[in-house]
Design an enzyme around this catalytic site. Structure first.
Site, PDB file in Angstrom:
ATOM      1  N   ASP A  44       0.209 -13.910   1.754  1.00 53.83           N
ATOM      2  CA  ASP A  44      -0.564 -12.674   1.711  1.00 53.83           C
ATOM      3  C   ASP A  44      -0.193 -11.809   2.908  1.00 53.83           C
ATOM      4  O   ASP A  44      -0.258 -12.257   4.049  1.00 53.83           O
ATOM      5  CB  ASP A  44      -2.065 -13.002   1.741  1.00 53.83           C
ATOM      6  CG  ASP A  44      -2.914 -11.822   1.282  1.00 53.83           C
ATOM      7  OD1 ASP A  44      -2.370 -10.906   0.645  1.00 53.83           O
ATOM      8  OD2 ASP A  44      -4.126 -11.833   1.562  1.00 53.83           O
ATOM      9  N   HIS A  70      -6.064   0.165   5.806  1.00 49.80           N
ATOM     10  CA  HIS A  70      -6.928  -1.022   5.784  1.00 49.80           C
ATOM     11  C   HIS A  70      -6.950  -1.705   7.155  1.00 49.80           C
ATOM     12  O   HIS A  70      -8.013  -2.023   7.685  1.00 49.80           O
ATOM     13  CB  HIS A  70      -6.449  -1.998   4.706  1.00 49.80           C
ATOM     14  CG  HIS A  70      -7.180  -3.300   4.710  1.00 49.80           C
ATOM     15  ND1 HIS A  70      -8.518  -3.417   4.378  1.00 49.80           N
ATOM     16  CD2 HIS A  70      -6.776  -4.561   5.037  1.00 49.80           C
ATOM     17  CE1 HIS A  70      -8.896  -4.681   4.487  1.00 49.80           C
ATOM     18  NE2 HIS A  70      -7.862  -5.395   4.890  1.00 49.80           N
ATOM     19  N   GLU A  76     -10.773  -7.743  -2.755  1.00 47.56           N
ATOM     20  CA  GLU A  76      -9.700  -7.031  -2.074  1.00 47.56           C
ATOM     21  C   GLU A  76      -8.793  -6.464  -3.144  1.00 47.56           C
ATOM     22  O   GLU A  76      -8.230  -7.210  -3.945  1.00 47.56           O
ATOM     23  CB  GLU A  76      -8.913  -7.964  -1.143  1.00 47.56           C
ATOM     24  CG  GLU A  76      -9.687  -8.312   0.116  1.00 47.56           C
ATOM     25  CD  GLU A  76      -8.852  -9.052   1.155  1.00 47.56           C
ATOM     26  OE1 GLU A  76      -7.870  -9.724   0.771  1.00 47.56           O
ATOM     27  OE2 GLU A  76      -9.187  -8.957   2.344  1.00 47.56           O
ATOM     28  N   GLU A 136      -5.580  -5.475  -4.368  1.00 43.56           N
ATOM     29  CA  GLU A 136      -4.198  -5.736  -3.955  1.00 43.56           C
ATOM     30  C   GLU A 136      -3.295  -5.721  -5.175  1.00 43.56           C
ATOM     31  O   GLU A 136      -3.767  -5.721  -6.305  1.00 43.56           O
ATOM     32  CB  GLU A 136      -4.062  -7.135  -3.303  1.00 43.56           C
ATOM     33  CG  GLU A 136      -4.904  -7.328  -2.062  1.00 43.56           C
ATOM     34  CD  GLU A 136      -4.508  -8.570  -1.247  1.00 43.56           C
ATOM     35  OE1 GLU A 136      -3.369  -9.049  -1.394  1.00 43.56           O
ATOM     36  OE2 GLU A 136      -5.355  -9.042  -0.480  1.00 43.56           O
ATOM     37  N   ASP A 174      -7.993 -10.361  -4.341  1.00 38.81           N
ATOM     38  CA  ASP A 174      -7.967 -11.471  -3.395  1.00 38.81           C
ATOM     39  C   ASP A 174      -9.365 -11.624  -2.762  1.00 38.81           C
ATOM     40  O   ASP A 174      -9.644 -11.079  -1.701  1.00 38.81           O
ATOM     41  CB  ASP A 174      -6.908 -11.179  -2.332  1.00 38.81           C
ATOM     42  CG  ASP A 174      -6.551 -12.402  -1.528  1.00 38.81           C
ATOM     43  OD1 ASP A 174      -6.838 -13.516  -1.987  1.00 38.81           O
ATOM     44  OD2 ASP A 174      -5.983 -12.231  -0.429  1.00 38.81           O
TER      45      ASP A 174
HETATM   46 MN    MN Z   1      -5.659 -10.565   0.877  1.00 37.75          MN
END
Ligand code: MN
Length: 424
Positions: A135, A142, A208, A210, A242
């Site tokens: 990740d 962010h 999250e 992503e 995530d």
């Molecule tokens: Mn993440």
């Protein structure tokens, strides 16, 4: 590069509803089963899943370097093992079979009935057997927001951030596909720094927003993949939520980084859109200052214009879109991430998954997590049913969607739908 399947003029003899994520220019790959059929590899057009095992058995995939077991499989790994060129040729072939100007499949009613399955009759499964999951933390907005909240607004980015794509090794065993619910995780938290930590269900469950990319086989241990070569090692992309438990995270993460706050679940969309299909949606890279070191330099466009949104659907209510972001906001590109990941000789393998990190945009409604959207709980978000959210509640369903669009062609990623259930 000329990829026939990307031709914007192509039309399929299969009806594709307007605004579908899956026109003939997409041709993504996934894994599915039905009540009658065992698990197998498929593609998608409009509201139909294309059964690649049947296509193979019926002889439509001849003269390609694939075997029956590549499609009669529980993951895409065996197909992906054949590499970039083989998968490109396969996508071009599927496109041709579905194109109005080619009659082979189109005119064989019996075969069409075997090959096209209504999408509402299939169950989509986790498409890839994921070996390693990495990740990254590649959205400047962010990283700046989180640094501002938890450290120092004047030094929000740590000194390394503009020099290298920061990342950590995650956990692949808990990556699940859209449709699978998650249970609110339990853990140790210390919300009051004057008191001892306590144990219980997280009070700050967060998504999250992503994206992730999936790799082909890389190079042997000790060798590196350059930014020039990186695209040849990337199979495709999908949506990625995530999940995070912010209260567990803030107590546990020092000094080695995230652990139980992140490894209880990560949700994936079932269709992998190839990097080839995304080629027409490339855009200029973000400006990088200071100038990156040589091994991170790139030539040409490596960013992609992909609209992303996240929504919260309270139980018995409607979806509230709480965030609209875009993959192009990423500071570090995928090719830089892959070059950095392997620059020390680390080997990547077929089926590895690389998360982008939360993708936040420049405006408050484009922040990619509840942590940022509700600013650490200080600005709760209103739902249409009158309730408020600082984080995610039990029985909420979180829905992520994404698509690229240019010159009337829309390539979508489908969605990730995940319901949050109370602690087990
Ligand atoms: Mn993440």
């Amino acid at each position: 590069m000329n990829i026939p399947a990307n031709n914007p003029d192509l039309k399929s003899w299969v009806e594709v509803p307007q605004n579908s994520d899956f026109p003939i220019q997409n041709i993504p790959f996934g894994v599915f089963k039905t009540a009658q059929m065992n698990t197998r590899v498929g593609s998608r057009i409009g509201d139909y899943v294309v059964d690649l095992k049947s296509l193979f058995v019926l002889g439509y995939l001849e003269n390609l370097p694939f075997e029956a077991h590549d499609f009669d499989a529980t993951s895409l790994n065996s197909m992906m093992k054949k590499g970039k060129k083989a998968v490109r040729d396969l996508r071009n072939r599927i496109s041709k079979l579905l194109d109005t100007s080619h009659s082979d499949l189109q005119n064989n009613e019996h075969h069409v009935g075997q090959v096209l399955i209504p999408a509402d009759q299939v169950t989509m499964l986790l498409p890839v057997e994921i070996g390693d999951y990495t990740d990254f933390y590649s959205s400047r907005e962010h990283a700046t927001n989180v640094g501002t909240m938890f450290r120092d607004p004047n030094n929000a980015l740590l000194p390394n951030w503009l020099w290298l794509p920061v990342g950590y090794h995650g956990r692949s065993s808990s990556i699940i596909v859209s449709g699978e619910p998650i249970y609110r995780p339990k853990g140790q938290t210390r919300n009051d720094p004057e008191k001892d930590p306590t144990f219980g269900p997280t009070q700050r469950l967060d998504f999250e927003l992503e994206m992730a990319f999936i790799t082909f086989d890389g190079k042997p241990l000790g060798e590196s993949i350059s930014t020039e070569e990186a695209e040849d090692y990337i199979f495709g992309m999908c949506l990625f939520n995530d999940w995070s438990a912010r209260d567990i995270q803030s107590w546990e993460y020092v000094p080695l980084g995230p652990f139980l706050a992140k490894n209880f679940a990560s949700s994936l969309s079932p269709w992998i859109v190839t990097l080839d299909a995304l080629e027409p949606f490339k855009v200029d890279n973000p400006e990088q200052a200071p100038k990156v070191l040589d091994y991170l330099k790139t030539t040409g466009q490596k960013s992609y214009d992909i609209h992303l949104e996240m929504g919260i659907q309270p139980e018995n209510s409607e979806n509230n879109v709480v965030c609209r972001s875009n993959f192009k906001y990423m500071y570090w590109t995928m090719v830089q991430q892959l070059a950095h990941h392997t620059v020390n000789g680390c080997n990547i393998r077929c089926g590895d998954l690389m998360g982008s990190g939360t993708i936040s945009g420049p405006t408050e409604d484009s922040y990619g997590s509840m942590l940022e959207l509700a600013w650490k709980g200080t600005k709760p978000l209103k739902m249409s049913d009158g309730t408020e959210r600082k984080f995610i509640n039990d029985h909420d369903t979180v829905i992520m969607k994404g698509y690229s669009e240019k010159n009337g062609i829309r390539i979508g990623f489908g969605e990730i739908v995940t319901k949050v259930l109370p602690t087990k």
